[in-house]
Design a protein around this motif. Structure first.
Motif, PDB file in Angstrom:
ATOM      1  N   ASN A 264      47.235  54.834  38.457  1.00  0.00           N
ATOM      2  CA  ASN A 264      47.364  54.202  39.772  1.00  0.00           C
ATOM      3  C   ASN A 264      46.051  54.186  40.561  1.00  0.00           C
ATOM      4  O   ASN A 264      46.022  53.744  41.708  1.00  0.00           O
TER       5      ASN A 264
ATOM      6  N   LEU B 197      42.395  52.719  41.276  1.00  0.00           N
ATOM      7  CA  LEU B 197      41.484  51.608  41.073  1.00  0.00           C
ATOM      8  C   LEU B 197      40.083  52.176  40.908  1.00  0.00           C
ATOM      9  O   LEU B 197      39.614  52.948  41.746  1.00  0.00           O
TER      10      LEU B 197
ATOM     11  N   LEU C 297      35.929  51.442  40.096  1.00  0.00           N
ATOM     12  CA  LEU C 297      34.801  50.508  40.022  1.00  0.00           C
ATOM     13  C   LEU C 297      33.583  51.257  39.508  1.00  0.00           C
ATOM     14  O   LEU C 297      33.234  52.320  40.035  1.00  0.00           O
TER      15      LEU C 297
ATOM     16  N   TRP D 287      38.838  49.191  51.226  1.00  0.00           N
ATOM     17  CA  TRP D 287      39.861  48.173  51.029  1.00  0.00           C
ATOM     18  C   TRP D 287      40.254  47.590  52.383  1.00  0.00           C
ATOM     19  O   TRP D 287      40.253  48.273  53.394  1.00  0.00           O
TER      20      TRP D 287
ATOM     21  N   ALA E  20      36.393  55.414  43.106  1.00  0.00           N
ATOM     22  CA  ALA E  20      37.820  55.198  42.864  1.00  0.00           C
ATOM     23  C   ALA E  20      38.580  55.067  44.171  1.00  0.00           C
ATOM     24  O   ALA E  20      38.096  55.435  45.246  1.00  0.00           O
TER      25      ALA E  20
ATOM     26  N   ASN F 243      45.773  40.907  44.414  1.00  0.00           N
ATOM     27  CA  ASN F 243      46.499  42.107  44.831  1.00  0.00           C
ATOM     28  C   ASN F 243      45.822  42.858  45.976  1.00  0.00           C
ATOM     29  O   ASN F 243      46.489  43.493  46.791  1.00  0.00           O
TER      30      ASN F 243
ATOM     31  N   LEU G 210      40.736  41.273  43.834  1.00  0.00           N
ATOM     32  CA  LEU G 210      41.199  41.712  42.516  1.00  0.00           C
ATOM     33  C   LEU G 210      42.662  41.349  42.318  1.00  0.00           C
ATOM     34  O   LEU G 210      43.441  41.389  43.264  1.00  0.00           O
ATOM     35  N   PRO G 211      43.051  40.992  41.072  1.00  0.00           N
ATOM     36  CA  PRO G 211      42.224  40.969  39.864  1.00  0.00           C
ATOM     37  C   PRO G 211      41.157  39.879  39.905  1.00  0.00           C
ATOM     38  O   PRO G 211      41.357  38.815  40.481  1.00  0.00           O
TER      39      PRO G 211
ATOM     40  N   ASN H 163      43.303  48.232  36.441  1.00  0.00           N
ATOM     41  CA  ASN H 163      42.669  48.933  37.565  1.00  0.00           C
ATOM     42  C   ASN H 163      41.252  49.403  37.244  1.00  0.00           C
ATOM     43  O   ASN H 163      40.674  50.178  38.001  1.00  0.00           O
ATOM     44  N   ASN H 164      40.679  48.936  36.138  1.00  0.00           N
ATOM     45  CA  ASN H 164      39.334  49.356  35.749  1.00  0.00           C
ATOM     46  C   ASN H 164      38.398  48.155  35.720  1.00  0.00           C
ATOM     47  O   ASN H 164      38.594  47.213  34.942  1.00  0.00           O
ATOM     48  N   TRP H 165      37.353  48.209  36.571  1.00  0.00           N
ATOM     49  CA  TRP H 165      36.426  47.100  36.706  1.00  0.00           C
ATOM     50  C   TRP H 165      34.997  47.614  36.732  1.00  0.00           C
ATOM     51  O   TRP H 165      34.731  48.716  37.216  1.00  0.00           O
TER      52      TRP H 165
END
Length: 251
Positions: free
Chosen positions: A122, A124, A126, A146, A184, A200, A222-223, A235-237
């Protein structure tokens, strides 16, 4: 990683408390005490870990600590140093008085996950690299912000304008020797992020270089799409290219 229940003899509980620190995992919200080595300057005695997992220092008159140092050992966190605010005088040295924990003496500190941290599904995440010209930027604090849908009112000539506020995640990353970082975000309970069509969440980076100032990056929905600056899934970018300090906006 939380401290098990510890029972101290009554005479230890009566000693005067000068300062306490709660080290908090920014992803889980748990208090962490095992595996870390925590110290302060000026004081000679080691801290006690109490039942809540707080590191507690007893009074050593007239000494007052100014810096707290975190050595992570084998735990998945970054080493860190924090300033300690001016502390009130310790309570009277009277064993007959009840022990009352003064919240003004407690400093809550969010730990910074290292690259070895196992992020839950859960979270996110970066990843990227920060540079200044051709040189990597080291030691910069990188956080995800965010955009919330809750309006923030600002006063303009003859009118009010509602702007979505930016909320900062406490799960900071720290740029390493090559400028690389991982930051994160876990949305708090009840959060309402601003969304656009088919997306999202809207995020951006907040980068703090201390004396060099604080700057933010551009908005990322994102996405991500193929033309966006990040690539990944779920959730991994990761940023496709290094982030230039000069391209960021001062705040």
């Amino acid at each position: 990683m939380t401290q098990p229940l510890a029972i101290f003899p009554p005479e230890l509980q009566r000693r005067r408390i000068l300062f306490a620190a709660a080290l908090i995992d920014p992803i889980t919200g748990a208090t962490v005490s095992e595996g870390l080595r925590v110290s302060v300057d000026e004081l000679t005695r080691a801290p006690i870990v109490n039942r809540r997992g707080y590191f507690v220092w007893q009074a050593e008159e007239p000494l007052r600590p100014t810096k707290l140092t975190i050595a992570p050992g084998l735990t998945p966190y970054e080493p860190d140093i924090h300033d300690i605010p001016m502390l009130p005088a310790p309570p009277p040295d009277d064993p007959s008085l009840p022990v009352v924990f003064d919240k003004d003496r407690l400093q809550r500190i969010f730990l910074r996950p290292a690259a070895a941290y196992s992020f839950p599904d859960n979270a996110l995440v970066l990843r990227g690299t920060l540079c200044e010209g051709a040189a990597p930027v080291t030691g910069a604090r990188v956080a995800i912000e965010w955009k919330s849908e809750s309006p923030k009112l600002i006063v303009m000539p003859r009118k009010l304008i509602a702007l979505p506020p930016w909320m900062t995640s406490p799960a900071e990353g720290l740029t390493g020797s090559a400028g690389g970082f991982v930051a994160a975000l876990v949305l708090p309970k009840g959060a309402h992020p601003l969304t656009t069509g088919g997306k999202n969440i809207t995020v951006r980076l907040r980068i703090d270089r201390g004396r060099e100032g604080v700057r933010v990056g551009g908005e990322i929905d994102l996405p991500a799409a193929s033309e966006d600056p990040v690539a990944g899934y779920g959730n991994n970018w990761s940023f496709k290219n290094p982030i230039a300090w000069s391209d960021l906006t001062p705040v």
